[in-house]
Design an enzyme around this catalytic site. Sequence first.
Site, mmCIF file in Angstrom:
data_model
loop_
_atom_site.group_PDB
_atom_site.id
_atom_site.type_symbol
_atom_site.label_atom_id
_atom_site.label_comp_id
_atom_site.label_asym_id
_atom_site.label_seq_id
_atom_site.Cartn_x
_atom_site.Cartn_y
_atom_site.Cartn_z
ATOM 1 N N GLU A 122 -0.587 -4.306 7.932
ATOM 2 C CA GLU A 122 -1.689 -3.374 8.155
ATOM 3 C C GLU A 122 -3.003 -4.139 8.042
ATOM 4 O O GLU A 122 -3.149 -4.935 7.123
ATOM 5 C CB GLU A 122 -1.671 -2.245 7.118
ATOM 6 N N ALA A 263 -2.079 -3.277 -2.780
ATOM 7 C CA ALA A 263 -0.655 -3.151 -2.492
ATOM 8 C C ALA A 263 -0.497 -2.612 -1.077
ATOM 9 O O ALA A 263 -1.470 -2.253 -0.435
ATOM 10 C CB ALA A 263 0.005 -2.188 -3.476
ATOM 11 N N MET A 264 0.765 -2.550 -0.620
ATOM 12 C CA MET A 264 1.009 -2.105 0.752
ATOM 13 C C MET A 264 2.280 -1.274 0.815
ATOM 14 O O MET A 264 3.327 -1.680 0.310
ATOM 15 C CB MET A 264 1.096 -3.334 1.670
ATOM 16 N N GLU A 265 2.169 -0.130 1.486
ATOM 17 C CA GLU A 265 3.209 0.898 1.465
ATOM 18 C C GLU A 265 4.308 0.719 2.508
ATOM 19 O O GLU A 265 4.924 1.716 2.910
ATOM 20 C CB GLU A 265 2.547 2.260 1.677
ATOM 21 N N GLU A 299 1.102 4.149 -3.527
ATOM 22 C CA GLU A 299 1.954 3.586 -2.463
ATOM 23 C C GLU A 299 3.189 4.453 -2.275
ATOM 24 O O GLU A 299 3.641 4.671 -1.154
ATOM 25 C CB GLU A 299 2.363 2.144 -2.780
ATOM 26 N N HIS A 302 2.423 7.497 -0.195
ATOM 27 C CA HIS A 302 2.265 7.190 1.232
ATOM 28 C C HIS A 302 3.560 7.441 2.011
ATOM 29 O O HIS A 302 3.517 7.604 3.222
ATOM 30 C CB HIS A 302 1.885 5.721 1.428
ATOM 31 N N GLU A 321 -5.306 7.756 4.009
ATOM 32 C CA GLU A 321 -5.863 7.178 2.780
ATOM 33 C C GLU A 321 -6.598 8.204 1.925
ATOM 34 O O GLU A 321 -6.401 8.266 0.712
ATOM 35 C CB GLU A 321 -6.751 5.973 3.099
#
Length: 869
Positions: A122, A263-265, A299, A302, A321
Amino acid sequence: MHAKAKYRKDYKNPDFTVTDIYLDFQLDPYKTVVTAKTQFTRLNAESTTLCLDGHSFQFVSIKLNGEDFTSYKQDSESLTLDLSNTNPDQFELEIVTNLVPAENTSLQGLYQSGDGICTQCEAEGFRQITYMLDRPDVLARYTTKITADKTKYPFLLSNGNRIASSDLDDKRYWVEWQDPFPKPSYLFALVAGDFDLLEDHFITKSGRNVKLELYVDRGNLNRATWAMQSLKTAMKWDEERFDLEYDLDIYMIVAVDFFNMGAMENKGLNVFNSKYVLANPETATDADYLAIESVIGHEYFHNWTGNRVTCRDWFQLSLKEGLTVFRDQEFSSDVGSRAINRIKNVKLLRTAQFAEDASPMSHPIRPEKVLEMNNFYTMTVYEKGAEVIRMIHTLLGEKRFQQGMKLYIERNDGKAATCDDFVQAMQDASGVDLKLFSRWYSQSGTPELTITDSYDDKKHIYKLFVSQMTPQTADQMDKANLHIPLKIALYDIKGMPFTLLNGGQAVSDVLDVVLKDQVFEFHGVTSKPVPALLCDFSAPVKLDYDYSREQLITLLKFAHNEFVRWDAMQMLFAQELRRNLTAYQQNMELTFSPELLNALKQVLENYQSNIELTTLILTLPKETEFAELFKIIDPEGIAVVCDFMQRSIAEGLQELWLKTYHEIHLDEYRINMQDIALRGMRNLCLQYLAFTDYGNTLVHKHYTYANNMTDTLSALNAATKAQLTCRDNIMKDFEEKWQHDGLVMDKWFNLQATRPDENVLLLVQQLMEHPSFNFNNPNRLRALVSSFVNQNVRAFHANNGSGYRFLTDILIRLNESNPQVAARLIEPLIRFARYDSQRQTLMKRALERLNEVENLSKDLFEKIEKALQ
Ligand code: B3K
Ligand code: ZN
């Protein structure tokens, strides 16, 4: 030449989509070979050209339906296929690319972190892996095969379920993963490495058993339990509050050290900055624990708001978001204290988001124009976006809000949606008209509410005259009226609340402000009331009501709402700061109001009635918070007055601080609300006591006896801010103890960078050579450089321009290595309009120097251009 900006109004449905993609990774840090077999479907029968996004890799070959394909044009950002000869409705492309993860310092696409390899896609990182329709409205099923060295990478992970694996020879092996849920490319993830694994499971409300796996660097298992516990709390909470259940059989989280954000979901495989995973009492503070819980929750949430329902295009980012921040805020409020969380979030919004609205980067929560998408992961999209969702929640109430959520998900599950789709679902499910309200999505800037009042002591009528106005912003000249929910309460002078009545009828405490000027009338008000306005910060606006000190003290003492009491003290502090800043600027003596000191004293004496709230009320706002009160910021003056106020409160209440400090006893470290509250109060006492004669002895002792990082750091902070004699010793001690641990050293770097010392810049420059520092690690850069330029306001804005030159040199380096982090760091420089003309000149000079840099990244270019316009 720079890439062209994109506009929201230009959105077009894709001509082609991808149904399935098979990715084969032959993994190696110096040469990874990626073969992508992608099934395309033509959606627009007229279209004969297919433009794929891709850059920063070596393109090897392309086949169409198994045959070599040559009818394409390649440029620096894309590959355009001419399909007019074959004209297929469905076809397979096989594309081979080569990557060098070890040299990818941008930390986007496929890159090396420590000894492992991971991805960040992303917003537009997937296109650094292979050519693809890299846009969120193209949803495909992913199968991923990873082949790698067995000893270096004993774990090979990707989204979904592990479906096959096999050894190749005694060195290499492969693992295959399949994700059953179609997803956009930005949710793709791959991780390879050697980890310690914490395993657990969660039984969902429908009885399914979900495997939970948390991967951390070897040796860190004893720092993983809190994150795992937080995950389970979050999963349970989402079932209970939002009726949302997890959908795969496995949920993995990997902690990595090199990461651009929090962080990344990625679907089923979150990648986390290790800062938001690793915690034990020796290494993490109470604040770290709470931040971990919140990010783990964010996360996880999400999975529904972002993954199952995703965004149609990146202009809609706040759809996922803003909503997910709202959800994580509610999570923290339900498992912790609602008022405390509200206060912390409002503090952040009022400083960072309001400042962004007033900057060249001002944009609505749904931006209209974007050059580099990474520049729009902002306070506005996230935090103001969450406030907009919160206002909908306020207008609808919990029950109807949840009905709206249900409808939103029913309508959009498995699809790419827009902010309008969300508002429509909320409106349809609730029957509440949100037409005017939806303007919050397209209007930027911070609205200002100016309120006056009148009281008729014969008729017992109280009136509020409310005017709204949104000042122009850099991106938008014309502003319209908004629908602003204004929550109020009225108190009599003894602190008893009036029932809100109009014509004998009870009226809501949330006023619907919809016009430019509006009058609200309340009947049966038997004495002149003190109004509590914008309770709970019911809308992200600035309030202008001419409170007297007495009125604020009444609210501070009596308001039933905890937020109102805290906010009253904020206004008292602001009045005190303004008065003294004027005095400072006129070379007059600074004075601290005895009434204010007395009010503080009473709050402190009663701390046991509400420990955490008391701590927040008594905490002096930071310089950066005070700065937001002014159009033109005087960094020197604010620093001097802040210091004066801190010392006045310290000395004025010195015996009471000391008594309170000694009253609080905590033995073993436990992470629960009561203990966090007590530690917070005791450590606040220490911060003030540091500025008294007790300071040095007490702080040194506090450091020596600390059995947890919260107390240790509190001592270090007190010693640093008050420049105590013990400072150098305890800082040295800490450095020797923790130099091997980057995350812990970040706390030390932050303290160094925010020292009030004259020569702090020199120190920061020297620390960039410190063995624990690493220019390519964003956490280190944030701890040392970002702390200096954002928090050490006085030193960064030194009027000889040394702070600006320092930052510019760093940005020139970062432009090459990590443009995304560079674009975050440049922020204080582009906000020059808030400073005096001498500083403005120096800041602009720095920006012009940057503008000359060869190969200026899109990230920096977009911001510099806006600033210099
Ligand atoms: N969605 C990611 C942020 C990605 C940022 C890309 N520059 C984390 C989050 O908001 O949950
Ligand atoms: Zn998010």
